[in-house]
Write a protein that holds these residues in place. Structure first.
Motif: not given
Length: 448
Positions: A204-219
């Motif tokens: 979903r992060a790749w599709k929405d181009r929200s990789r930074k938020m994905f790294l901070l929020r999920d990783c």
């Protein structure tokens, strides 16, 4: 906000769910005859209570950090069975955390799923208590909070951003740490099942181009939890299980015992010469096969390793796979998970039905993969089956909840909500009637 919406607010629904949960725990404790699900549980409870001497934090099976927690409770109030109380408390906290997370995301459908969850898990967790299953529930709750949790939205620079609630993130990390401390093997198996949640977030992060938020929020939270877990294991190895210490000797013995007894003792007729070379008789072989190993001078870690050395790797047990699939078909947890999956995919013509197929299908693939591994080395133990099924149900329902919310939330108004809740309760009770109703009329397995 209408009067009806105010009546069924998230806060009130969470309170209602917690009240149902408390009543169910009381019902299980008073009428379903709780018992320890394995001999290991008796040993752990006895060690924790000081039956072998002073209170100690050394448990071999459990991490010393969790041992310190038990030791603290026993030191403060010695007359209470804190081992059971703490395990019950962690189970209650975990299922409540999952339920409240679902209610925060989906409100009415989440409430129904939450009540069904505590009904489905009452027998395997509160009645047949076993620390492997407890660790699985605690770990699964941690992942739900970190990867399937509630996000608040705020308006910034003309766009809406989603961020995790700090309290839920901290609790999720803490639950993952406790799950790893209680039973690291269960933590590992549940992590494999939960990996689908992370992959779905990554896609979903790749599709929405929200990789930074994905790294901070999920990783980042998961990485922090892993650092704490593996760091605490390393610290324990350095400070507790130092070479030459009594604790290191006991752990070495237990690991050798697990490698032999958990995965099968070779037959005497096929390995008579090898047994006799070790000074063992047919009676010794029978004792080992029945776990009668109280003679520690005769059945040592070196003896176990010597038998492992001549034990032949068995071929893949296809007949165990068939037996396992049949076992799954009889397990209420699997049946309930499968029924919710069918409900999510029905009817097939509905728009958006293709969404989240990977997310809801991944736990099935992980479940099969885990047991294929176990079947390769030995027949799957019932406790392991149940432990992974607990996380399987939690993650399948988490994946299906979004689609069920879209399809049913607006329809569950007024009496329909109560009717839906009762239908969920009746369905769960009917599937698990032998767990929730039949024990009331039976005599207890254990008296304590």
């Amino acid at each position: 906000m209408s009067l009806q919406e105010k009546r069924w607010s998230v806060r009130r629904l969470r309170c209602l769910f917690m009240a149902v949960h408390i009543i169910l725990v009381a019902y299980a404790a008073l009428f379903l005859h709780p018992f320890y699900g394995s001999n290991d549980e008796f040993t752990l409870a006895a060690i924790a209570s000081g039956a072998y001497g002073d209170y100690t934090q050394y448990f071999i099976y459990l991490h010393s950090g969790f041992g310190w927690l038990l030791k603290l409770f026993y030191s403060l109030v010695p007359g209470v069975n804190w081992y059971t109380a703490v395990m019950y408390g962690l189970i209650f906290l975990s299922l409540t955390a999952v339920g409240c997370t679902w209610i925060g995301r989906w409100k009415k459908t989440g409430t129904i799923l939450s009540v069904m969850l505590v009904l489905a898990c009452a027998q395997p967790l509160y009645v047949e208590m076993q620390y492997t299953k407890t660790a699985a529930a605690v770990t699964a709750a941690g992942y739900v909070l970190l990867l399937g949790g509630v996000y608040e939205e705020e308006e910034r620079s003309g766009e809406r951003r989603r961020f995790a609630r700090p309290a839920g993130t901290v609790l999720g990390i803490l639950l993952l740490l406790l799950g790893g401390w209680i039973r690291f093997h269960a933590f590992g198996m549940v992590s494999l099942v939960a990996f689908g949640l992370w992959l779905a977030r990554a896609g979903r992060a790749w599709k929405d181009r929200s990789r930074k938020m994905f790294l901070l929020r999920d990783c980042l939270p998961c990485a922090l939890a892993f650092v704490l877990i593996f760091g605490s294991l390393l610290l324990e190895n350095m400070l507790v299980y130092t070479p030459g210490s009594a604790e290191a000797h006991y752990r070495d013995y237990d690991r050798a015992r697990q490698k032999l007894l958990d995965y099968g003792v070779p037959e005497w007729d096929e390995n008579q010469a090898e047994y006799e070379a070790l000074g063992l008789t047919r009676t010794d072989c029978i004792n080992l096969q029945n776990w009668l190993i109280a003679d520690y001078d005769r059945y040592t870690a070196d003896t176990f390793r010597s038998i492992i050395a001549f034990r032949k790797d068995r071929p893949f047990q296809w007949e165990y796979l068939a037996a396992y699939l049949l076992l799954l078909a009889k397990r209420p947890l699997f049946v309930l998970g499968f029924l919710i999956t069918l409900l999510r995919f029905w009817p097939l013509s509905m728009a958006g039905n293709r969404k989240n197929r990977f997310l809801i299908g991944y736990p099935y693939a992980a479940l099969l993969g885990i047991y294929l591994y176990f079947i390769k080395i030995y027949r799957v133990l019932p406790i392991v089956v149940t432990a992974v099924l607990i996380s399987f149900v939690i993650f399948v329902w988490t994946a299906a909840g979004e689609d069920l919310f879209v399809r049913w939330e607006e329809r569950l108004c007024g009496r329909r909500f109560l009717a839906g809740a009762l239908a969920g309760v009746f369905l769960t009770t009917a599937v698990g009637v032998r767990m929730l109703v039949a024990p009331v009329f039976e005599t207890p397995l254990q008296q304590s």
